[in-house]
Each structure stands twice: as structure tokens, then as C-alpha cells.
Design an enzyme around this catalytic site. Sequence first.
Site, PDB file in Angstrom:
ATOM      1  N   ASP A  74     -58.417 128.128  78.093  1.00  0.00           N
ATOM      2  CA  ASP A  74     -57.583 128.420  76.923  1.00  0.00           C
ATOM      3  C   ASP A  74     -58.425 128.679  75.680  1.00  0.00           C
ATOM      4  OD1 ASP A  74     -58.496 125.787  76.741  1.00  0.00           O
ATOM      5  OD2 ASP A  74     -56.527 124.879  76.462  1.00  0.00           O
TER       6      ASP A  74
ATOM      7  N   ASP B  45     -64.468 125.594  72.167  1.00  0.00           N
ATOM      8  CA  ASP B  45     -64.789 124.977  70.881  1.00  0.00           C
ATOM      9  C   ASP B  45     -66.305 124.774  70.849  1.00  0.00           C
ATOM     10  OD1 ASP B  45     -64.899 123.513  68.570  1.00  0.00           O
ATOM     11  OD2 ASP B  45     -63.705 121.822  69.276  1.00  0.00           O
TER      12      ASP B  45
ATOM     13  N   ASP C 215     -51.880 122.093  73.720  1.00  0.00           N
ATOM     14  CA  ASP C 215     -51.029 120.980  73.300  1.00  0.00           C
ATOM     15  C   ASP C 215     -51.646 120.140  72.192  1.00  0.00           C
ATOM     16  OD1 ASP C 215     -53.131 119.715  74.833  1.00  0.00           O
ATOM     17  OD2 ASP C 215     -51.846 117.946  74.945  1.00  0.00           O
TER      18      ASP C 215
ATOM     19  N   VAL D 169     -55.282 124.254  66.895  1.00  0.00           N
ATOM     20  CA  VAL D 169     -54.142 125.117  67.222  1.00  0.00           C
ATOM     21  C   VAL D 169     -53.372 124.604  68.442  1.00  0.00           C
ATOM     22  CG1 VAL D 169     -55.145 127.203  66.192  1.00  0.00           C
ATOM     23  CG2 VAL D 169     -55.610 126.678  68.602  1.00  0.00           C
TER      24      VAL D 169
HETATM   25  P1  5GP Z   1     -65.203 122.418  74.291  1.00  0.00           P
HETATM   26  O1  5GP Z   1     -65.756 121.777  75.525  1.00  0.00           O
HETATM   27  O2  5GP Z   1     -65.453 123.915  74.231  1.00  0.00           O
HETATM   28  O3  5GP Z   1     -65.655 121.711  73.054  1.00  0.00           O
HETATM   29  O4  5GP Z   1     -63.645 122.156  74.294  1.00  0.00           O
HETATM   30  C1  5GP Z   1     -62.756 122.934  74.982  1.00  0.00           C
HETATM   31  C2  5GP Z   1     -61.463 122.178  75.198  1.00  0.00           C
HETATM   32  O5  5GP Z   1     -61.102 121.456  74.025  1.00  0.00           O
HETATM   33  C3  5GP Z   1     -60.306 123.128  75.430  1.00  0.00           C
HETATM   34  O6  5GP Z   1     -60.102 123.378  76.793  1.00  0.00           O
HETATM   35  C4  5GP Z   1     -59.133 122.384  74.836  1.00  0.00           C
HETATM   36  O7  5GP Z   1     -58.588 121.523  75.790  1.00  0.00           O
HETATM   37  C5  5GP Z   1     -59.732 121.548  73.745  1.00  0.00           C
HETATM   38  N1  5GP Z   1     -59.564 122.166  72.394  1.00  0.00           N
HETATM   39  C6  5GP Z   1     -60.534 122.663  71.584  1.00  0.00           C
HETATM   40  N2  5GP Z   1     -60.021 123.122  70.432  1.00  0.00           N
HETATM   41  C7  5GP Z   1     -58.677 122.925  70.528  1.00  0.00           C
HETATM   42  C8  5GP Z   1     -57.586 123.233  69.652  1.00  0.00           C
HETATM   43  O8  5GP Z   1     -57.711 123.775  68.545  1.00  0.00           O
HETATM   44  N3  5GP Z   1     -56.341 122.904  70.101  1.00  0.00           N
HETATM   45  C9  5GP Z   1     -56.120 122.302  71.313  1.00  0.00           C
HETATM   46  N4  5GP Z   1     -54.868 122.043  71.629  1.00  0.00           N
HETATM   47  N5  5GP Z   1     -57.139 121.997  72.157  1.00  0.00           N
HETATM   48  C10 5GP Z   1     -58.393 122.321  71.770  1.00  0.00           C
END
Ligand code: 5GP
Length: 177
Positions: A99, A102, A157, A151
Site C-alpha cells: 500500500d 514510508d 487503516d 493517510v
Molecule cells: P515502512 O516499513 O516503509 O516504514 O512502513 C510501511 C508500512 O507502514 C505500510 O505497509 C503501512 O502499513 C504503514 N504505514 C506507513 N505510513 C502509513 C500511513 O500514512 N498510513 C497508514 N495507514 N499506514 C502507514
Amino acid sequence: MHKDLEEIILHEAEIEQRVKELGDAIAKDYKCQEPLLICILRGAVIFFADLCRAIDIPVQMGFVSLSSYKDGTSSTGNVEERQKLMADVKGKAVILVEDIIDTGLTLKDYSQNLLDRGAESVEICCLLKKPEQVHNVDVQYQGFDIENRFVVGYGLDYAEQYRNLPYVGILKKEIYS
Ligand code: 5GP
């Protein structure tokens, strides 16, 4: 617009258009293969369902649940495998469908895991990307760049709510602070 949102940043029609473009690109690039698309549950589920139907070649599907977030709004720095992938990735051209990216930790960690398990290739398709990616991950198919705000909607969610909104919006701070 849902009352808990501050603003809608991606409307249904623009998401639909972009998903179609991503599907066309994947179908073109993988026309001689049958890629295994892996849905990272649960946030990617709506995107995954729409994307698969926008790809006009045979595809296989797999599902896995990973999380670096608990019920909060910032990364904990730990990737947790909550539900194991049932599909065999050996020799497969894998496309991980996520999705949002980050920090990039989730996908960096999991792509390597799949290569270690014998996947022939692992490419990434994500709907949204935030600007502050710390871990270096190559994203082959990307929907939209968004700013660094929390978001929800279109699968994303907050504490298991808002996944079924058909658009992506910024959650009001007062809801989670
Ligand atoms: P990363 O490992 O890239 O830091 O995090 C990715 C995961 O963090 C995504 O799959 C999601 O579950 C969650 N995430 C990161 N930013 C957001 C956001 O703005 N909203 C939501 N709902 N989940 C996020």
C-alpha cells in the site's frame, strides 16, 4: 468526505486511472512470464484486487501479513510476520504489492527474504510513497508520491478503521493524538 478526515488527497477516479496504468505496465513487462503477485495484507488488499484485474496477462496470487506498525501512526522499526506466505516462490518472478512505503524497512527486509527463498526476481509495486525513505528500496511500479502525513482509506487503516473508504485522505490529528 468522512468526518474524521482533514482532506482527501486522492480521489477514486485518479486512483482508478493510475491503477490501470500500473496494470498495463506490468502486463507489458511480464508478457512472457506468469508473475506471482504477493499482496501484503491487510493494507494492500483493495489496491491488489484492483491491480490484478487491471493486468491483462495470467498472474498467480499470494498473500502475506507483515507489519512494522502496531496500532500506532509511526514506525516501530521491527518487521513482524503475522501470517506466513503459503505460495512457493522458488524460481518465480515475484511482484510485491504494497500500500505505502514510508521508511522502506518492510519491503527491504521482505524482498531479501524472498530472494533467499529462491525467488528468481523480486520487484515492487506500491500505491503510495512518502518522501523520507531511509532504507534503499528500488520501486519499479509506483502509484503516487505523497507528503509525510498519516493517510487512511483505499485499504489503509488507523486502528482497523477507514480501510473501506474508496479514496485516500489525511486523518485529523485529533483522532490519533
Ligand atoms: P515502512 O516499513 O516503509 O516504514 O512502513 C510501511 C508500512 O507502514 C505500510 O505497509 C503501512 O502499513 C504503514 N504505514 C506507513 N505510513 C502509513 C500511513 O500514512 N498510513 C497508514 N495507514 N499506514 C502507514
